[in-house]
Design a protein around this motif. Structure first.
Motif, mmCIF file in Angstrom:
data_model
loop_
_atom_site.group_PDB
_atom_site.id
_atom_site.type_symbol
_atom_site.label_atom_id
_atom_site.label_comp_id
_atom_site.label_asym_id
_atom_site.label_seq_id
_atom_site.Cartn_x
_atom_site.Cartn_y
_atom_site.Cartn_z
ATOM 1 N N LYS A 52 -63.713 49.051 9.282
ATOM 2 C CA LYS A 52 -65.077 49.269 9.720
ATOM 3 C C LYS A 52 -65.344 48.608 11.073
ATOM 4 C CE LYS A 52 -66.999 49.691 5.084
ATOM 5 N NZ LYS A 52 -68.055 49.220 4.138
ATOM 6 N N PRO A 53 -66.210 49.198 11.886
ATOM 7 C CA PRO A 53 -66.570 48.567 13.161
ATOM 8 C C PRO A 53 -67.457 47.351 12.935
ATOM 9 C CG PRO A 53 -67.899 50.523 12.807
ATOM 10 C CD PRO A 53 -66.897 50.491 11.689
ATOM 11 N N VAL A 54 -67.437 46.437 13.908
ATOM 12 C CA VAL A 54 -68.223 45.204 13.821
ATOM 13 C C VAL A 54 -69.087 45.089 15.071
ATOM 14 C CG1 VAL A 54 -68.140 42.687 13.655
ATOM 15 C CG2 VAL A 54 -66.425 44.082 12.450
ATOM 16 N N TYR A 55 -70.397 44.924 14.858
ATOM 17 C CA TYR A 55 -71.335 44.863 15.973
ATOM 18 C C TYR A 55 -71.996 43.487 16.064
ATOM 19 C CZ TYR A 55 -70.805 49.908 15.698
ATOM 20 O OH TYR A 55 -70.280 51.168 15.669
ATOM 21 N N LEU A 56 -72.340 43.099 17.276
ATOM 22 C CA LEU A 56 -73.131 41.903 17.513
ATOM 23 C C LEU A 56 -74.598 42.296 17.343
ATOM 24 C CD1 LEU A 56 -73.528 38.987 18.395
ATOM 25 C CD2 LEU A 56 -73.339 39.735 20.774
ATOM 26 N N ALA A 57 -75.123 42.033 16.140
ATOM 27 C CA ALA A 57 -76.433 42.554 15.768
ATOM 28 C C ALA A 57 -77.574 41.630 16.124
ATOM 29 C CB ALA A 57 -76.452 42.851 14.267
ATOM 30 N N GLY A 58 -77.288 40.373 16.407
ATOM 31 C CA GLY A 58 -78.348 39.431 16.750
ATOM 32 C C GLY A 58 -77.760 38.157 17.316
ATOM 33 N N ARG A 59 -78.555 37.424 18.072
ATOM 34 C CA ARG A 59 -78.072 36.179 18.660
ATOM 35 C C ARG A 59 -79.246 35.219 18.833
ATOM 36 N NH1 ARG A 59 -77.219 39.902 23.816
ATOM 37 N NH2 ARG A 59 -79.400 40.003 24.415
ATOM 38 N N GLY A 60 -78.936 33.947 18.725
ATOM 39 C CA GLY A 60 -79.923 32.901 18.949
ATOM 40 C C GLY A 60 -79.251 31.750 19.668
ATOM 41 N N LEU A 61 -80.007 30.999 20.444
ATOM 42 C CA LEU A 61 -79.399 29.935 21.236
ATOM 43 C C LEU A 61 -80.423 28.861 21.558
ATOM 44 C CD1 LEU A 61 -77.043 28.804 22.994
ATOM 45 C CD2 LEU A 61 -77.928 30.200 24.878
ATOM 46 N N ALA A 62 -80.016 27.621 21.340
ATOM 47 C CA ALA A 62 -80.724 26.459 21.880
ATOM 48 C C ALA A 62 -79.705 25.639 22.641
ATOM 49 C CB ALA A 62 -81.354 25.637 20.757
ATOM 50 N N CYS A 63 -79.977 25.393 23.913
ATOM 51 C CA CYS A 63 -79.044 24.655 24.756
ATOM 52 C C CYS A 63 -79.844 23.901 25.810
ATOM 53 C CB CYS A 63 -78.031 25.606 25.404
ATOM 54 S SG CYS A 63 -78.764 26.793 26.554
ATOM 55 N N ALA A 64 -79.157 23.312 26.760
ATOM 56 C CA ALA A 64 -79.851 22.545 27.791
ATOM 57 C C ALA A 64 -80.791 23.407 28.622
ATOM 58 C CB ALA A 64 -78.827 21.866 28.699
ATOM 59 N N LEU A 65 -80.526 24.693 28.700
ATOM 60 C CA LEU A 65 -81.372 25.578 29.494
ATOM 61 C C LEU A 65 -82.691 25.893 28.808
ATOM 62 C CD1 LEU A 65 -78.695 28.153 30.737
ATOM 63 C CD2 LEU A 65 -79.884 26.454 32.144
ATOM 64 N N GLY A 66 -82.698 25.936 27.468
ATOM 65 C CA GLY A 66 -83.909 26.301 26.752
ATOM 66 C C GLY A 66 -83.675 26.383 25.257
ATOM 67 N N LEU A 67 -84.769 26.602 24.521
ATOM 68 C CA LEU A 67 -84.706 26.628 23.064
ATOM 69 C C LEU A 67 -84.552 28.026 22.496
ATOM 70 C CD1 LEU A 67 -87.451 23.969 22.211
ATOM 71 C CD2 LEU A 67 -84.964 23.696 22.129
ATOM 72 N N THR A 68 -84.497 29.036 23.353
ATOM 73 C CA THR A 68 -84.261 30.419 22.939
ATOM 74 C C THR A 68 -83.374 31.086 23.979
ATOM 75 O OG1 THR A 68 -86.158 31.337 24.138
ATOM 76 C CG2 THR A 68 -86.562 30.543 21.880
#
Length: 353
Positions: free
Chosen positions: A2-18
């Motif tokens: 089956k194929p695999v997709y990047l369906a969502g992402r979240g990030l908190a880092c030094a640049l920002g909380l989203t």
């Protein structure tokens, strides 16, 4: 399969909380480095790219950040699937504040409870390559049909043990990260919590095609040019691609005098024509076990929104490589690479559908 997709992402880092606030800061060229001081009299201080928030208790802070980032990635749609927790430092920061001794199972249970996770939980700790290896493990489960959804969670929060260890090895820059820079003098550490939701269901412009992890432990704190070539070749073979099919490579390029030169050699040995290159570590720091997930989240968002990092330092011409000053046209296939302690060399291949 089956194929695999990047369906969502979240990030908190030094640049920002989203992801959105991180992109805004990156587009402005914001300098997010703070000073991190080692304990003890006359101890040295180093720049450190920390997440800007106000909670001081490690567990409370980690819980807030992990929940926030997971929510941004749409984790509630995957909570019956597989959770992959990737980290190199676990909750050693909580132990430094007086919590009970570090227990890997307890850490996994704690994170799963914060997310109210119902599916199976896996923990991967392969130093800096942890979250890329977690992506590959999730990809294998999804491809086989064992699960339909998975969340890769990269967690790397501040602690004195990591900072002190890197300082003792004399690997840290006293001023800033200079990827492939002529005057590069070490890396800058940073914090990140990143979430990548992977799914068999296509609701994303990105498909994960595969990846490879090659370990060469003969030099436990540095990379190997031969292993880098083997890593790229293995990943391309798994994906059924030729080298010229790659439109962009996100490199490690943390600013290390030795490792940057080895990585550049590996690129020259692998590609007849080196694809456009990009690095993100000067913006968010080297976030250890979270770096793969954090940089994939940020890079895919950059490519979608037309935001591109800027480089303050000149590239070392003797390395025979260079960065793209602007986003290349028509980027379809991307390789995202992390090189780590223990001789880990990992890369994943993403295709924009």
């Amino acid at each position: 399969m089956k194929p695999v997709y990047l369906a969502g992402r979240g990030l908190a880092c030094a640049l920002g909380l989203t992801v959105k606030t991180s992109l805004t800061a990156l587009s402005r060229g914001s300098d997010t480095a703070a000073t991190c001081v080692l304990p003890g009299e006359s101890a040295p201080s180093f720049p450190y790219r920390a997440i800007a928030d106000t909670q001081s208790d490690w567990n409370e802070r980690a819980c807030t950040l992990i929940r926030r980032v997971a929510l941004e990635a749409g984790a509630e749609r995957a909570c019956d699937g597989a959770l992959f927790i990737a980290t190199s430092s676990f909750d050693i920061g909580a132990v430094e504040q007086g919590a009970a001794g570090m227990d890997y199972q307890a850490f996994a249970d704690k994170v799963a409870s914060w997310l109210q996770w119902r599916g199976p939980v896996y923990v991967l700790s392969t130093a800096c390559t942890s979250s890329l290896n977690a992506m590959m493990a999730a990809h294998a489960l999804l491809r086989s049909g064992e699960v339909e959804d998975a969340l890769v969670l990269g967690v790397e929060l501040s602690n004195q043990l990591t900072l002190g260890g890197f300082a003792a090895l004399q690997l840290l820059s006293p001023d800033r990260s200079k990827p492939f820079g002529q005057d590069r003098n070490g890396l800058v550490l940073g914090e990140a919590v990143a979430a990548l939701r992977l799914s068999n269901h296509q609701n994303s412009p990105w498909q994960m095609l595969g990846g490879a992890n090659v370990v060469d432990g003969r030099q436990p704190t540095s990379a190997s040019a031969l292993a880098i070539v083997n890593m790229y070749q293995s990943a391309l073979a798994q994906c059924g691609l030729a080298a010229q099919a790659i439109d962009l490579v996100k490199v490690q390029a943390a600013g290390s005098p030795g490792n940057d030169a080895i990585e550049a050699q590996g690129l020259r040995d692998m590609f007849q024509v080196i694809p456009p290159l990009v690095s993100l570590k000067m913006a968010i720091g080297h976030t250890m076990g979270a770096s793969g997930a954090a940089e994939v989240a940020l890079l895919t968002a950059c490519l979608e929104q037309g935001v591109w990092p800027t480089y303050a330092d000149s590239v070392d011409e003797t390395l025979g490589v260079n960065f793209m000053a602007h986003q290349p046209d028509a980027v379809r296939r991307v390789m995202a690479t992390i090189l780590g302690f223990g001789g880990g060399h990992a890369t994943v291949v993403l295709e924009r559908t």
